[in-house]
Design a protein around this motif. Structure first.
Motif, short mmCIF file in Angstrom:
data_model
loop_
_atom_site.label_atom_id
_atom_site.label_comp_id
_atom_site.label_asym_id
_atom_site.label_seq_id
_atom_site.Cartn_x
_atom_site.Cartn_y
_atom_site.Cartn_z
N GLY A 1 43.43 120.56 85.02
CA GLY A 1 44.41 120.75 83.96
C GLY A 1 43.94 120.16 82.63
O GLY A 1 44.34 120.62 81.56
N ARG A 2 43.11 119.14 82.73
CA ARG A 2 42.56 118.51 81.52
C ARG A 2 41.21 119.12 81.13
O ARG A 2 40.60 118.70 80.15
N GLY A 3 40.75 120.10 81.92
CA GLY A 3 39.48 120.76 81.61
C GLY A 3 38.26 119.97 82.03
O GLY A 3 37.15 120.26 81.59
N GLU A 4 38.43 118.99 82.91
CA GLU A 4 37.31 118.13 83.30
C GLU A 4 36.60 118.63 84.56
O GLU A 4 35.48 118.19 84.83
N VAL A 5 37.24 119.49 85.33
CA VAL A 5 36.58 120.18 86.45
C VAL A 5 37.05 121.63 86.42
O VAL A 5 38.09 121.95 85.84
N LYS A 6 36.28 122.49 87.05
CA LYS A 6 36.61 123.92 87.07
C LYS A 6 37.72 124.19 88.09
O LYS A 6 37.80 123.54 89.14
N ALA A 7 38.55 125.18 87.80
CA ALA A 7 39.61 125.59 88.73
C ALA A 7 39.02 126.01 90.06
O ALA A 7 39.62 125.81 91.12
N GLU A 8 37.84 126.57 90.04
CA GLU A 8 37.16 126.99 91.27
C GLU A 8 36.90 125.79 92.18
O GLU A 8 36.97 125.90 93.40
N THR A 9 36.62 124.63 91.60
CA THR A 9 36.40 123.42 92.39
C THR A 9 37.67 123.05 93.15
O THR A 9 37.62 122.67 94.32
N VAL A 10 38.80 123.17 92.49
CA VAL A 10 40.10 122.88 93.13
C VAL A 10 40.33 123.85 94.27
O VAL A 10 40.69 123.45 95.39
N MET B 1 61.84 110.03 92.96
CA MET B 1 61.10 108.98 93.63
C MET B 1 61.08 107.72 92.76
O MET B 1 61.01 107.80 91.54
N GLU B 2 61.11 106.61 93.42
CA GLU B 2 61.15 105.34 92.69
C GLU B 2 59.94 105.13 91.80
O GLU B 2 60.06 104.55 90.72
N GLN B 3 58.77 105.62 92.24
CA GLN B 3 57.58 105.41 91.42
C GLN B 3 57.67 106.15 90.08
O GLN B 3 56.97 105.80 89.15
N ASP B 4 58.56 107.11 89.97
CA ASP B 4 58.75 107.83 88.71
C ASP B 4 59.56 107.04 87.69
O ASP B 4 59.64 107.42 86.54
N TRP B 5 60.18 105.96 88.11
CA TRP B 5 60.99 105.16 87.19
C TRP B 5 60.17 104.58 86.05
O TRP B 5 60.71 104.33 84.97
N ILE B 6 58.87 104.36 86.27
CA ILE B 6 58.04 103.78 85.20
C ILE B 6 57.39 104.84 84.32
O ILE B 6 56.75 104.52 83.33
N ARG B 7 57.54 106.10 84.70
CA ARG B 7 56.90 107.19 83.96
C ARG B 7 57.08 107.10 82.44
O ARG B 7 56.12 107.31 81.69
N PRO B 8 58.27 106.78 81.92
CA PRO B 8 58.45 106.74 80.46
C PRO B 8 57.55 105.73 79.75
O PRO B 8 57.29 105.85 78.56
N TRP B 9 57.04 104.75 80.49
CA TRP B 9 56.23 103.71 79.87
C TRP B 9 54.73 103.86 80.14
O TRP B 9 53.94 103.04 79.73
N VAL B 10 54.34 104.94 80.82
CA VAL B 10 52.93 105.19 81.12
C VAL B 10 52.42 106.24 80.15
O VAL B 10 52.95 107.35 80.11
N GLU B 11 51.42 105.89 79.38
CA GLU B 11 50.92 106.80 78.34
C GLU B 11 50.00 107.89 78.89
O GLU B 11 49.91 108.96 78.31
N GLN B 12 49.30 107.64 80.00
CA GLN B 12 48.37 108.61 80.56
C GLN B 12 49.12 109.66 81.40
O GLN B 12 50.31 109.56 81.61
N ASP B 13 48.35 110.64 81.89
CA ASP B 13 48.91 111.62 82.81
C ASP B 13 49.47 110.86 84.02
O ASP B 13 48.95 109.82 84.40
N TRP B 14 50.53 111.38 84.62
CA TRP B 14 51.20 110.70 85.73
C TRP B 14 51.41 111.69 86.87
O TRP B 14 51.99 112.75 86.69
#
Length: 72
Positions: A52-61, A1-14
């Protein structure tokens, strides 16, 4: 996908969201659901990333996906 082209320059989760075309379904809403970019699917994707970052419980998902009929 085109939006993935900037992934290498994004420091946060993508997480990429988007579709690669229209015409697979009878309506735009059905197309968004098919590609998992409707509001409910995006909500579950965001919760999955937070879990995945531990900020909410898997049960919530699981509960959100079940409530909104989203496959993940």
């Amino acid at each position: 996908m085109e939006q993935d082209w900037i992934r290498p320059w994004v420091e946060q989760d993508w997480t990429s969201l988007g579709t690669d075309g229209f015409g697979l379904s009878a309506s735009r809403a059905a197309t968004r659901w098919h590609f998992g970019v409707d509001a409910e699917s995006v909500t579950v994707a965001a919760l999955t990333a937070l879990a995945g970052r531990g900020e909410v419980k898997a049960e919530t998902v699981r509960m959100a996906a079940e409530r909104h009929g989203v496959r993940f």
